[in-house]
Motif scaffolding. Structure first.
Motif, mmCIF file in Angstrom:
data_model
loop_
_atom_site.group_PDB
_atom_site.id
_atom_site.type_symbol
_atom_site.label_atom_id
_atom_site.label_comp_id
_atom_site.label_asym_id
_atom_site.label_seq_id
_atom_site.Cartn_x
_atom_site.Cartn_y
_atom_site.Cartn_z
ATOM 1 N N MET A 1 3.764 -25.677 -7.961
ATOM 2 C CA MET A 1 4.271 -26.693 -9.153
ATOM 3 C C MET A 1 5.166 -27.674 -8.514
ATOM 4 O O MET A 1 5.929 -27.442 -7.756
ATOM 5 C CB MET A 1 4.891 -25.736 -10.116
ATOM 6 N N GLN A 2 4.766 -28.982 -9.015
ATOM 7 C CA GLN A 2 5.485 -30.115 -8.678
ATOM 8 C C GLN A 2 5.878 -30.878 -9.993
ATOM 9 O O GLN A 2 5.572 -30.714 -11.151
ATOM 10 C CB GLN A 2 5.061 -30.957 -7.860
ATOM 11 N N ILE A 3 7.259 -31.446 -9.908
ATOM 12 C CA ILE A 3 7.643 -32.245 -11.098
ATOM 13 C C ILE A 3 7.459 -33.756 -10.333
ATOM 14 O O ILE A 3 7.930 -34.236 -9.344
ATOM 15 C CB ILE A 3 9.174 -32.180 -11.427
ATOM 16 N N PRO A 53 15.266 -22.564 -8.930
ATOM 17 C CA PRO A 53 14.139 -23.320 -9.308
ATOM 18 C C PRO A 53 12.953 -23.246 -8.754
ATOM 19 O O PRO A 53 12.924 -22.841 -7.676
ATOM 20 C CB PRO A 53 14.912 -24.659 -9.158
ATOM 21 N N ILE A 54 11.933 -23.243 -9.385
ATOM 22 C CA ILE A 54 10.630 -23.420 -8.702
ATOM 23 C C ILE A 54 10.173 -24.461 -8.555
ATOM 24 O O ILE A 54 9.211 -24.744 -7.567
ATOM 25 C CB ILE A 54 9.576 -22.499 -9.921
ATOM 26 N N ALA A 55 10.649 -25.494 -9.094
ATOM 27 C CA ALA A 55 10.254 -27.029 -8.736
ATOM 28 C C ALA A 55 11.433 -28.075 -8.918
ATOM 29 O O ALA A 55 12.217 -27.732 -10.178
ATOM 30 C CB ALA A 55 9.090 -27.398 -9.455
ATOM 31 N N LYS A 56 11.577 -28.967 -8.274
ATOM 32 C CA LYS A 56 12.751 -29.833 -8.410
ATOM 33 C C LYS A 56 12.391 -31.052 -7.778
ATOM 34 O O LYS A 56 11.574 -31.130 -6.792
ATOM 35 C CB LYS A 56 14.102 -29.070 -8.097
ATOM 36 N N VAL A 57 12.952 -32.262 -8.398
ATOM 37 C CA VAL A 57 13.085 -33.317 -7.663
ATOM 38 C C VAL A 57 14.271 -34.253 -7.652
ATOM 39 O O VAL A 57 14.965 -33.748 -8.975
ATOM 40 C CB VAL A 57 11.853 -34.383 -8.338
ATOM 41 N N ALA A 71 8.099 -20.356 -14.945
ATOM 42 C CA ALA A 71 7.014 -20.881 -14.173
ATOM 43 C C ALA A 71 5.709 -20.506 -15.103
ATOM 44 O O ALA A 71 4.593 -21.108 -15.114
ATOM 45 C CB ALA A 71 6.649 -20.043 -12.906
ATOM 46 N N TRP A 72 5.847 -19.432 -16.073
ATOM 47 C CA TRP A 72 4.469 -19.047 -16.808
ATOM 48 C C TRP A 72 4.096 -20.058 -17.722
ATOM 49 O O TRP A 72 2.737 -20.218 -17.857
ATOM 50 C CB TRP A 72 4.695 -17.731 -17.575
ATOM 51 N N TYR A 73 4.877 -21.042 -18.195
ATOM 52 C CA TYR A 73 4.359 -21.829 -19.005
ATOM 53 C C TYR A 73 3.645 -22.901 -18.401
ATOM 54 O O TYR A 73 2.861 -23.389 -19.279
ATOM 55 C CB TYR A 73 5.989 -22.737 -19.519
ATOM 56 N N PHE A 74 3.699 -23.374 -17.257
ATOM 57 C CA PHE A 74 3.044 -24.383 -16.572
ATOM 58 C C PHE A 74 1.727 -23.815 -16.132
ATOM 59 O O PHE A 74 0.864 -24.552 -15.843
ATOM 60 C CB PHE A 74 3.682 -24.809 -15.320
#
Length: 95
Positions: A1-3, A53-57, A71-74
């Motif tokens: 996953m990415q943001i 965090p599973i994803a960050k920018v 993460a389940w939401y995505f």
């Protein structure tokens, strides 16, 4: 996953939430609202430091992130945040 955070959306968050270098903004799952990937849930925001965090920018020293426990939401989608000039607010999209 990415943001993926478009510049206009970043500028909106920075100004509206008075964000500065070292600040963090969490995108979190909340009950209610609607999204096109999880019925009955939507995203909210909260100014707090990341734990796992599973994803960050990071842009200009400001971190935008999603925690691993959400993460389940995505369901394998990336979070793309753009800006709607007519509504004058960020918009969440999923790729």
């Amino acid at each position: 996953m990415q943001i993926k955070l478009e510049k206009e959306a970043f500028d909106w968050y920075k100004e509206e939430l008075d964000l500065h270098t070292g600040d963090s903004l969490r995108f979190h799952v909340r009950y209610g609202g609607c999204s096109n990937i999880q019925k009955g849930f939507s995203l909210g925001i909260e100014k707090e430091k990341p734990e796992s965090p599973i994803a960050k920018v990071e842009i200009d020293g400001i971190t935008f992130y999603v925690e691993e426990k959400e993460a389940w939401y995505f369901e394998g989608h990336d979070l793309v945040i753009s800006y709607d000039s007519k509504l004058d607010e960020p918009v969440f999209n999923y790729e």
